[in-house]
Design a protein around this motif. Sequence first.
Motif, PDB file in Angstrom:
ATOM      1  N   ASP A 173       0.852  -1.194   0.000  1.00  0.00           N
ATOM      2  CA  ASP A 173       0.000   0.000   0.000  1.00  0.00           C
ATOM      3  C   ASP A 173       0.892   1.250   0.000  1.00  0.00           C
ATOM      4  O   ASP A 173       1.849   1.317   0.782  1.00  0.00           O
ATOM      5  CB  ASP A 173      -0.878   0.045   1.261  1.00  0.00           C
ATOM      6  CG  ASP A 173      -1.820  -1.138   1.370  1.00  0.00           C
ATOM      7  OD1 ASP A 173      -1.334  -2.287   1.418  1.00  0.00           O
ATOM      8  OD2 ASP A 173      -3.029  -0.923   1.411  1.00  0.00           O
TER       9      ASP A 173
ATOM     10  N   LYS B 223       1.557   2.686  -6.970  1.00  0.00           N
ATOM     11  CA  LYS B 223       1.002   1.954  -8.109  1.00  0.00           C
ATOM     12  C   LYS B 223       0.052   2.813  -8.937  1.00  0.00           C
ATOM     13  O   LYS B 223       0.185   2.895 -10.158  1.00  0.00           O
ATOM     14  CB  LYS B 223       0.271   0.687  -7.637  1.00  0.00           C
ATOM     15  CG  LYS B 223       1.194  -0.341  -6.993  1.00  0.00           C
ATOM     16  CD  LYS B 223       0.456  -1.573  -6.555  1.00  0.00           C
ATOM     17  CE  LYS B 223      -0.457  -1.473  -5.379  1.00  0.00           C
ATOM     18  NZ  LYS B 223      -0.890  -0.348  -4.702  1.00  0.00           N
TER      19      LYS B 223
ATOM     20  N   ARG C  27     -14.085  -4.246   0.101  1.00  0.00           N
ATOM     21  CA  ARG C  27     -13.663  -2.928   0.607  1.00  0.00           C
ATOM     22  C   ARG C  27     -14.270  -2.652   1.992  1.00  0.00           C
ATOM     23  O   ARG C  27     -13.675  -1.941   2.789  1.00  0.00           O
ATOM     24  CB  ARG C  27     -14.002  -1.824  -0.394  1.00  0.00           C
ATOM     25  CG  ARG C  27     -13.112  -1.913  -1.633  1.00  0.00           C
ATOM     26  CD  ARG C  27     -12.998  -0.680  -2.471  1.00  0.00           C
ATOM     27  NE  ARG C  27     -12.189  -1.004  -3.656  1.00  0.00           N
ATOM     28  CZ  ARG C  27     -10.861  -0.979  -3.690  1.00  0.00           C
ATOM     29  NH1 ARG C  27     -10.173  -0.619  -2.629  1.00  0.00           N
ATOM     30  NH2 ARG C  27     -10.210  -1.319  -4.795  1.00  0.00           N
TER      31      ARG C  27
ATOM     32  N   LEU D  15     -11.945  -4.423   4.254  1.00  0.00           N
ATOM     33  CA  LEU D  15     -10.654  -3.726   4.333  1.00  0.00           C
ATOM     34  C   LEU D  15     -10.741  -2.490   5.231  1.00  0.00           C
ATOM     35  O   LEU D  15      -9.793  -2.162   5.944  1.00  0.00           O
ATOM     36  CB  LEU D  15     -10.175  -3.328   2.926  1.00  0.00           C
ATOM     37  CG  LEU D  15      -9.741  -4.504   2.044  1.00  0.00           C
ATOM     38  CD1 LEU D  15      -9.562  -4.052   0.590  1.00  0.00           C
ATOM     39  CD2 LEU D  15      -8.448  -5.132   2.555  1.00  0.00           C
TER      40      LEU D  15
ATOM     41  N   PHE E 176     -11.043 -12.614  -2.272  1.00  0.00           N
ATOM     42  CA  PHE E 176     -10.121 -11.953  -3.215  1.00  0.00           C
ATOM     43  C   PHE E 176     -10.005 -12.786  -4.495  1.00  0.00           C
ATOM     44  O   PHE E 176      -9.995 -12.242  -5.604  1.00  0.00           O
ATOM     45  CB  PHE E 176      -8.732 -11.771  -2.586  1.00  0.00           C
ATOM     46  CG  PHE E 176      -8.614 -10.589  -1.651  1.00  0.00           C
ATOM     47  CD1 PHE E 176      -8.811  -9.292  -2.112  1.00  0.00           C
ATOM     48  CD2 PHE E 176      -8.277 -10.761  -0.314  1.00  0.00           C
ATOM     49  CE1 PHE E 176      -8.687  -8.189  -1.257  1.00  0.00           C
ATOM     50  CE2 PHE E 176      -8.150  -9.671   0.548  1.00  0.00           C
ATOM     51  CZ  PHE E 176      -8.361  -8.388   0.073  1.00  0.00           C
TER      52      PHE E 176
ATOM     53  N   ARG F  49     -11.344 -11.820  -8.251  1.00  0.00           N
ATOM     54  CA  ARG F  49     -10.430 -11.865  -9.412  1.00  0.00           C
ATOM     55  C   ARG F  49     -11.096 -12.577 -10.591  1.00  0.00           C
ATOM     56  O   ARG F  49     -10.979 -12.129 -11.742  1.00  0.00           O
ATOM     57  CB  ARG F  49      -9.150 -12.582  -8.977  1.00  0.00           C
ATOM     58  CG  ARG F  49      -8.018 -12.563  -9.973  1.00  0.00           C
ATOM     59  CD  ARG F  49      -6.686 -12.803  -9.273  1.00  0.00           C
ATOM     60  NE  ARG F  49      -6.436 -11.785  -8.293  1.00  0.00           N
ATOM     61  CZ  ARG F  49      -6.351 -12.020  -6.963  1.00  0.00           C
ATOM     62  NH1 ARG F  49      -6.441 -13.239  -6.487  1.00  0.00           N
ATOM     63  NH2 ARG F  49      -6.157 -11.021  -6.133  1.00  0.00           N
TER      64      ARG F  49
ATOM     65  N   ARG G 194      -2.854  -4.487  -9.020  1.00  0.00           N
ATOM     66  CA  ARG G 194      -2.895  -5.752  -8.271  1.00  0.00           C
ATOM     67  C   ARG G 194      -3.520  -6.903  -9.077  1.00  0.00           C
ATOM     68  O   ARG G 194      -4.410  -6.724  -9.880  1.00  0.00           O
ATOM     69  CB  ARG G 194      -3.648  -5.626  -6.935  1.00  0.00           C
ATOM     70  CG  ARG G 194      -3.084  -4.538  -6.015  1.00  0.00           C
ATOM     71  CD  ARG G 194      -3.725  -4.610  -4.622  1.00  0.00           C
ATOM     72  NE  ARG G 194      -3.162  -3.615  -3.724  1.00  0.00           N
ATOM     73  CZ  ARG G 194      -1.977  -3.751  -3.113  1.00  0.00           C
ATOM     74  NH1 ARG G 194      -1.262  -4.827  -3.291  1.00  0.00           N
ATOM     75  NH2 ARG G 194      -1.521  -2.806  -2.312  1.00  0.00           N
TER      76      ARG G 194
ATOM     77  N   ASN H  15      -2.677 -11.452  -3.577  1.00  0.00           N
ATOM     78  CA  ASN H  15      -3.287 -12.517  -2.766  1.00  0.00           C
ATOM     79  C   ASN H  15      -2.191 -13.346  -2.082  1.00  0.00           C
ATOM     80  O   ASN H  15      -2.259 -13.620  -0.875  1.00  0.00           O
ATOM     81  CB  ASN H  15      -4.117 -13.431  -3.693  1.00  0.00           C
ATOM     82  CG  ASN H  15      -5.466 -13.826  -3.130  1.00  0.00           C
ATOM     83  OD1 ASN H  15      -6.270 -14.434  -3.844  1.00  0.00           O
ATOM     84  ND2 ASN H  15      -5.751 -13.524  -1.890  1.00  0.00           N
TER      85      ASN H  15
ATOM     86  N   TYR I  98      -0.156 -10.823   0.600  1.00  0.00           N
ATOM     87  CA  TYR I  98      -0.908 -10.295   1.754  1.00  0.00           C
ATOM     88  C   TYR I  98      -1.522 -11.409   2.594  1.00  0.00           C
ATOM     89  O   TYR I  98      -1.494 -11.354   3.825  1.00  0.00           O
ATOM     90  CB  TYR I  98      -2.015  -9.332   1.301  1.00  0.00           C
ATOM     91  CG  TYR I  98      -1.530  -7.930   1.005  1.00  0.00           C
ATOM     92  CD1 TYR I  98      -0.887  -7.641  -0.202  1.00  0.00           C
ATOM     93  CD2 TYR I  98      -1.696  -6.896   1.912  1.00  0.00           C
ATOM     94  CE1 TYR I  98      -0.445  -6.353  -0.485  1.00  0.00           C
ATOM     95  CE2 TYR I  98      -1.252  -5.609   1.638  1.00  0.00           C
ATOM     96  CZ  TYR I  98      -0.631  -5.339   0.443  1.00  0.00           C
ATOM     97  OH  TYR I  98      -0.182  -4.084   0.183  1.00  0.00           O
ATOM     98  N   GLN I  99      -2.139 -12.409   1.939  1.00  0.00           N
ATOM     99  CA  GLN I  99      -2.866 -13.405   2.736  1.00  0.00           C
ATOM    100  C   GLN I  99      -1.957 -14.491   3.294  1.00  0.00           C
ATOM    101  O   GLN I  99      -2.310 -15.146   4.271  1.00  0.00           O
ATOM    102  CB  GLN I  99      -4.024 -13.998   1.918  1.00  0.00           C
ATOM    103  CG  GLN I  99      -5.296 -13.161   1.976  1.00  0.00           C
ATOM    104  CD  GLN I  99      -5.151 -11.772   1.379  1.00  0.00           C
ATOM    105  OE1 GLN I  99      -4.794 -11.636   0.220  1.00  0.00           O
ATOM    106  NE2 GLN I  99      -5.414 -10.740   2.170  1.00  0.00           N
TER     107      GLN I  99
ATOM    108  N   TYR J   6      -4.760  -3.592   6.619  1.00  0.00           N
ATOM    109  CA  TYR J   6      -3.381  -4.037   6.385  1.00  0.00           C
ATOM    110  C   TYR J   6      -2.367  -2.898   6.456  1.00  0.00           C
ATOM    111  O   TYR J   6      -1.169  -3.131   6.303  1.00  0.00           O
ATOM    112  CB  TYR J   6      -3.266  -4.740   5.023  1.00  0.00           C
ATOM    113  CG  TYR J   6      -4.153  -5.962   4.897  1.00  0.00           C
ATOM    114  CD1 TYR J   6      -4.247  -6.888   5.939  1.00  0.00           C
ATOM    115  CD2 TYR J   6      -4.888  -6.207   3.732  1.00  0.00           C
ATOM    116  CE1 TYR J   6      -5.060  -8.004   5.826  1.00  0.00           C
ATOM    117  CE2 TYR J   6      -5.696  -7.320   3.618  1.00  0.00           C
ATOM    118  CZ  TYR J   6      -5.780  -8.218   4.672  1.00  0.00           C
ATOM    119  OH  TYR J   6      -6.581  -9.320   4.555  1.00  0.00           O
TER     120      TYR J   6
END
Length: 209
Positions: A15, A19, A53, A56, A71, A75, A100, A105, A108-109, A158
């Motif tokens: 984050d 990007k 979201r 998040l 996630f 996708r 992303r 995935n 982060y996961q 996160y």
Amino acid sequence: MGSKKGCFIVFEGIDGSGKSTQISLLQEHIQEHSINCMTTMEPSNGPIGTLLRQFLSGRIKGEETTLTALFAADRLDHLNNPVNGICKLLDDGIAVLSDRYVFSNYAYQSVSVPLEWIMKCNEMANEIVRPDCHIFIDVSPETAMERVTRGRHQTDIYETKERLTDVRDRYLDLIHRMEDVENIIIVDGNRSPQEISDDIWAKVCHYFV
Ligand SMILES: Nc1ncnc2c1ncn2[C@@H]1O[C@H](COP(=O)(O)OP(=O)(O)O)[C@@H](O)[C@H]1O
Ligand SMILES: Cc1cn([C@H]2C[C@H](O)[C@@H](COP(=O)(O)OP(=O)(O)O)O2)c(=O)[nH]c1=O
């Protein structure tokens, strides 16, 4: 699967790595060559992305296996939805730049969910389309945190220095492990936006000119 015609480039990074800034600058470069280019992101703007979201932001709570599966499901919707899905755009010959994709995935996961299972969840997406190239913008977690907290009262779940440090380490490890399977470019994100953009263009212009 599918007969991809447009070029598919994915941006990855923690984050605040820059990007979205770089996606806009690359889109401008590509369009200067009269190539149709669309930008998109994950979580997507579709129904599963909208739900994600809320997780998040912390508005609703969920545990990490649930988020992992969501996630991955988002996708698939992002790829396959017939209106503005990535596959439809690529089939129409449009270049697609995504903020992303599967590496997010994984990185982060895997902090709290087994990586092998996350990879299984993404097998179908990888079969449908693998990016021509992944661009990883590397910045320190300190820089990223400074950027994401600037002028904001709330952060996403996160967006802590500890989590972003772990995620960055995971990205770098995964990139190293997958360099024979995926085309990955690492870019130093600790420079001015213009310098980074020039560097990225030098590395990807061969897809467009
Ligand atoms: N190279 C850079 N140097 C300094 N600040 C930057 C740079 N790139 C982006 N920023 C700023 O940092 C913040 C996060 O950038 P953004 O592009 O939204 O990152 P991301 O999409 O990875 O979260 C924004 O306020 C943006 O203006
Ligand atoms: C696509 C994806 C995103 N994420 C996380 C990373 C970000 O913290 C968040 C996306 O939020 P976003 O606001 O798009 O953040 P950023 O500006 O960094 O792109 O979702 C995952 O954890 N797994 C995933 O598969």
